[in-house]
Design an enzyme around this catalytic site. Structure first.
Site, PDB file in Angstrom:
ATOM      1  N   LYS A   2       0.752  -1.328   0.116  1.00 24.95           N
ATOM      2  CA  LYS A   2       0.001   0.023  -0.008  1.00 24.95           C
ATOM      3  C   LYS A   2       0.851   1.006   0.089  1.00 24.95           C
ATOM      4  O   LYS A   2       0.410   2.415  -0.665  1.00 24.95           O
ATOM      5  CB  LYS A   2      -1.019   0.031   1.264  1.00 24.95           C
ATOM      6  CG  LYS A   2      -2.184  -0.793   0.844  1.00 24.95           C
ATOM      7  CD  LYS A   2      -3.128  -0.488   1.877  1.00 24.95           C
ATOM      8  CE  LYS A   2      -4.439  -1.613   1.827  1.00 24.95           C
ATOM      9  NZ  LYS A   2      -5.620  -1.577   2.672  1.00 24.95           N
TER      10      LYS A   2
ATOM     11  N   LYS B 240      -3.890 -11.527  -6.392  1.00 27.71           N
ATOM     12  CA  LYS B 240      -5.223 -11.724  -6.005  1.00 27.71           C
ATOM     13  C   LYS B 240      -6.361 -10.775  -6.377  1.00 27.71           C
ATOM     14  O   LYS B 240      -5.782  -9.541  -7.018  1.00 27.71           O
ATOM     15  CB  LYS B 240      -5.265 -11.784  -4.308  1.00 27.71           C
ATOM     16  CG  LYS B 240      -5.164 -10.219  -3.878  1.00 27.71           C
ATOM     17  CD  LYS B 240      -5.562  -9.909  -2.449  1.00 27.71           C
ATOM     18  CE  LYS B 240      -5.692  -8.762  -1.788  1.00 27.71           C
ATOM     19  NZ  LYS B 240      -6.097  -8.365  -0.807  1.00 27.71           N
TER      20      LYS B 240
ATOM     21  N   LYS C  18     -10.466  -5.183  -4.573  1.00 25.65           N
ATOM     22  CA  LYS C  18     -11.639  -4.202  -4.857  1.00 25.65           C
ATOM     23  C   LYS C  18     -11.082  -3.049  -5.866  1.00 25.65           C
ATOM     24  O   LYS C  18     -11.756  -2.414  -6.273  1.00 25.65           O
ATOM     25  CB  LYS C  18     -11.916  -3.658  -3.405  1.00 25.65           C
ATOM     26  CG  LYS C  18     -12.694  -4.764  -2.683  1.00 25.65           C
ATOM     27  CD  LYS C  18     -12.920  -3.679  -1.240  1.00 25.65           C
ATOM     28  CE  LYS C  18     -13.212  -4.529   0.066  1.00 25.65           C
ATOM     29  NZ  LYS C  18     -12.407  -4.390   1.018  1.00 25.65           N
TER      30      LYS C  18
HETATM   31  P1  TYM Z   1     -10.454  -6.524   3.357  1.00 24.78           P
HETATM   32  O1  TYM Z   1     -11.674  -5.704   3.179  1.00 24.78           O
HETATM   33  O2  TYM Z   1      -9.397  -5.974   2.393  1.00 24.78           O
HETATM   34  O3  TYM Z   1     -10.847  -7.942   2.830  1.00 24.78           O
HETATM   35  C1  TYM Z   1     -11.944  -8.778   3.340  1.00 24.78           C
HETATM   36  C2  TYM Z   1     -11.719 -10.454   3.420  1.00 24.78           C
HETATM   37  O4  TYM Z   1     -11.869 -10.679   2.100  1.00 24.78           O
HETATM   38  C3  TYM Z   1     -10.672 -11.612   2.064  1.00 24.78           C
HETATM   39  N1  TYM Z   1     -10.235 -11.437   0.613  1.00 24.78           N
HETATM   40  C4  TYM Z   1      -9.932 -12.619  -0.348  1.00 24.78           C
HETATM   41  N2  TYM Z   1     -10.183 -13.846  -0.295  1.00 24.78           N
HETATM   42  C5  TYM Z   1     -10.136 -14.580  -1.263  1.00 24.78           C
HETATM   43  N3  TYM Z   1      -9.606 -13.981  -2.306  1.00 24.78           N
HETATM   44  C6  TYM Z   1      -9.395 -12.748  -2.586  1.00 24.78           C
HETATM   45  N4  TYM Z   1      -8.989 -12.142  -3.761  1.00 24.78           N
HETATM   46  C7  TYM Z   1      -9.744 -11.935  -1.638  1.00 24.78           C
HETATM   47  N5  TYM Z   1      -9.454 -10.343  -1.391  1.00 24.78           N
HETATM   48  C8  TYM Z   1      -9.809 -10.063  -0.236  1.00 24.78           C
HETATM   49  C9  TYM Z   1      -9.597 -11.017   2.837  1.00 24.78           C
HETATM   50  O5  TYM Z   1      -8.711 -11.949   3.242  1.00 24.78           O
HETATM   51  C10 TYM Z   1     -10.540 -10.759   3.959  1.00 24.78           C
HETATM   52  O6  TYM Z   1     -10.765 -11.613   4.954  1.00 24.78           O
HETATM   53  N6  TYM Z   1      -7.768  -6.216   7.281  1.00 24.78           N
HETATM   54  C11 TYM Z   1      -8.897  -6.977   6.739  1.00 24.78           C
HETATM   55  C12 TYM Z   1     -10.430  -6.470   7.559  1.00 24.78           C
HETATM   56  C13 TYM Z   1     -10.243  -6.464   8.971  1.00 24.78           C
HETATM   57  C14 TYM Z   1     -10.153  -7.646   9.719  1.00 24.78           C
HETATM   58  C15 TYM Z   1     -10.121  -7.247  11.055  1.00 24.78           C
HETATM   59  C16 TYM Z   1     -10.153  -9.044   9.222  1.00 24.78           C
HETATM   60  C17 TYM Z   1     -10.367  -5.670   9.694  1.00 24.78           C
HETATM   61  N7  TYM Z   1     -10.266  -5.819  11.061  1.00 24.78           N
HETATM   62  C18 TYM Z   1     -10.279  -8.219  12.109  1.00 24.78           C
HETATM   63  C19 TYM Z   1     -10.310 -10.059  10.325  1.00 24.78           C
HETATM   64  C20 TYM Z   1     -10.042  -9.644  11.713  1.00 24.78           C
HETATM   65  C21 TYM Z   1      -9.192  -6.985   5.193  1.00 24.78           C
HETATM   66  O7  TYM Z   1      -8.444  -7.363   4.841  1.00 24.78           O
HETATM   67  O8  TYM Z   1     -10.047  -6.543   4.701  1.00 24.78           O
END
Ligand code: TYM
Length: 333
Positions: A115, A197, A200
């Protein structure tokens, strides 16, 4: 919340349109856990602002994400659904954990490095602190299991390290959480660069399939998905495009990859891509309809969030007072 049941925590950032990766890697698995565990699922808006967000859009996406959680099958009676920033203990615990987290380890985190490169004009403190806030989210609820996609494994490991470090320094305070990464769906890749991967925030509109994409757009994106110059539908490291499509197909059909390979034996890429697109579009259609219905009922969504925040608040308060006591904050009698 039932005594003795294991605790599950996870969250998604309202930082863009959700992709089928977020669905397969995270939300869909949460649905199957909610009966067996005490679950807390948040909208991680405090994480989202570590990259610049348009405030009115952030507000809208927060509500859309809640509608999506419910449309995917999360039951507001069975789990706490809430917005992270509505429970102030997240920020408070983050502060204390900051004093046991090291700058060196945070600067080595893969997501921070990615990032920082992507947002070179805005490498703010929050971006570096992102994993500590995530650790606070998890540890605040004495979480046992954290269902996430493979990309978040490193962050859950840091949460474990911080829990152990804090417990060693101040005495037993936090339960040490485990990541739960299911094999199927844990890493859905970009349709244009299938070794990366699916994200979004990808700039290429054909790279990601969003949960809100219409049927035509879904079919078109799969039709344009990058494959290879062979014409053989099999899962192999040297065939990342086809392998990704096979993973997506088998995930959405609820079958194994070898079963999917057998189904397409002798077929061409054109038919295969169409079948993947149709399967995904069919699976998403009811979720999309339910999301739209829920978004029209704002009062209901607000009620769900209020009840969720209350449940989260009382659990979070318990852990935070313990933490404050352990570190020596004075509270009078
Ligand atoms: P975020 O919003 O980036 O992603 C949300 C979840 O989606 C999963 N993910 C994927 N899984 C499979 N293939 C993909 N291409 C893919 N892209 C995203 C991510 O692994 C995630 O599970 N930091 C976290 C949000 C968060 C969180 C937490 C998670 C904040 N506090 C506490 C667990 C516990 C995140 O990456 O969100």
């Amino acid at each position: 919340m039932e005594e003795g049941r294991k605790i599950v925590y996870s969250a998604v950032q309202p930082s863009g349109n959700l992709t089928i990766g977020n669905y397969a890697g995270a939300i869909r698995n949460w649905v199957s856990m909610q009966r067996e565990y005490d679950c807390f699922f948040a909208v991680a808006d405090m994480h989202a602002i570590t990259v610049r967000q348009e405030p009115s859009l952030l507000r809208r996406r927060t509500l859309e994400l809640v509608a999506l959680y419910l449309a995917c099958g999360l039951d507001p009676e069975g789990c706490a659904l809430y917005v992270q920033s509505a429970v102030p203990q997240h920020a408070e615990l983050c502060w204390v954990l900051n004093t046991v987290a090291y700058v060196g380890e945070m600067s080595r985190m893969t997501q921070f490095k990615d990032k920082s490169q992507k947002h070179a004009e805005n490498i703010n403190m929050g971006l570096m602190d992102y994993p500590v806030l995530m650790a606070a989210d998890i540890l605040l609820y004495q979480t046992d299991l954290v269902p996430v996609g493979a990309d978040q494994k490193q962050h859950v490991e840091i949460a474990r390290d911080l829990a152990v470090r804090f417990n060693n320094r101040f005495g037993e305070t936090f339960r040490v959480p485990e990541p739960l990464i299911l094999r199927s769906g844990a890493k859905i890749c970009s349709l244009q660069e299938p070794t990366k991967k699916m994200s979004k925030s990808d700039e290429n509109p054909n790279a990601s399939v969003f949960l809100t994409d219409e049927r035509d757009a879904i079919l078109r994106k799969f039709k344009r998905a990058v494959t290879d110059s062979e014409n053989e539908i099999r899962f192999a490291e040297e065939k990342p495009g086809v392998s990704n499509l096979l993973s997506i197909y088998s995930y959405f059909r609820g079958i194994t990859v070898p079963e999917a390979e057998r189904e397409f034996a002798g077929k061409g890429y054109g038919d295969f891509k169409l079948a993947v697109g149709e399967t995904v579009a069919d699976a998403l259609a009811p979720v999309q309809a339910e999301r739209a219905r829920l978004l029209a009922d704002r009062a209901y969504l607000d009620r769900v969030l209020k009840a969720g925040a209350e449940k989260a608040y009382s659990a979070a308060r318990r852990t935070l007072s313990k933490v404050h006591r352990k570190v020596g904050f004075y509270r009078g009698d």
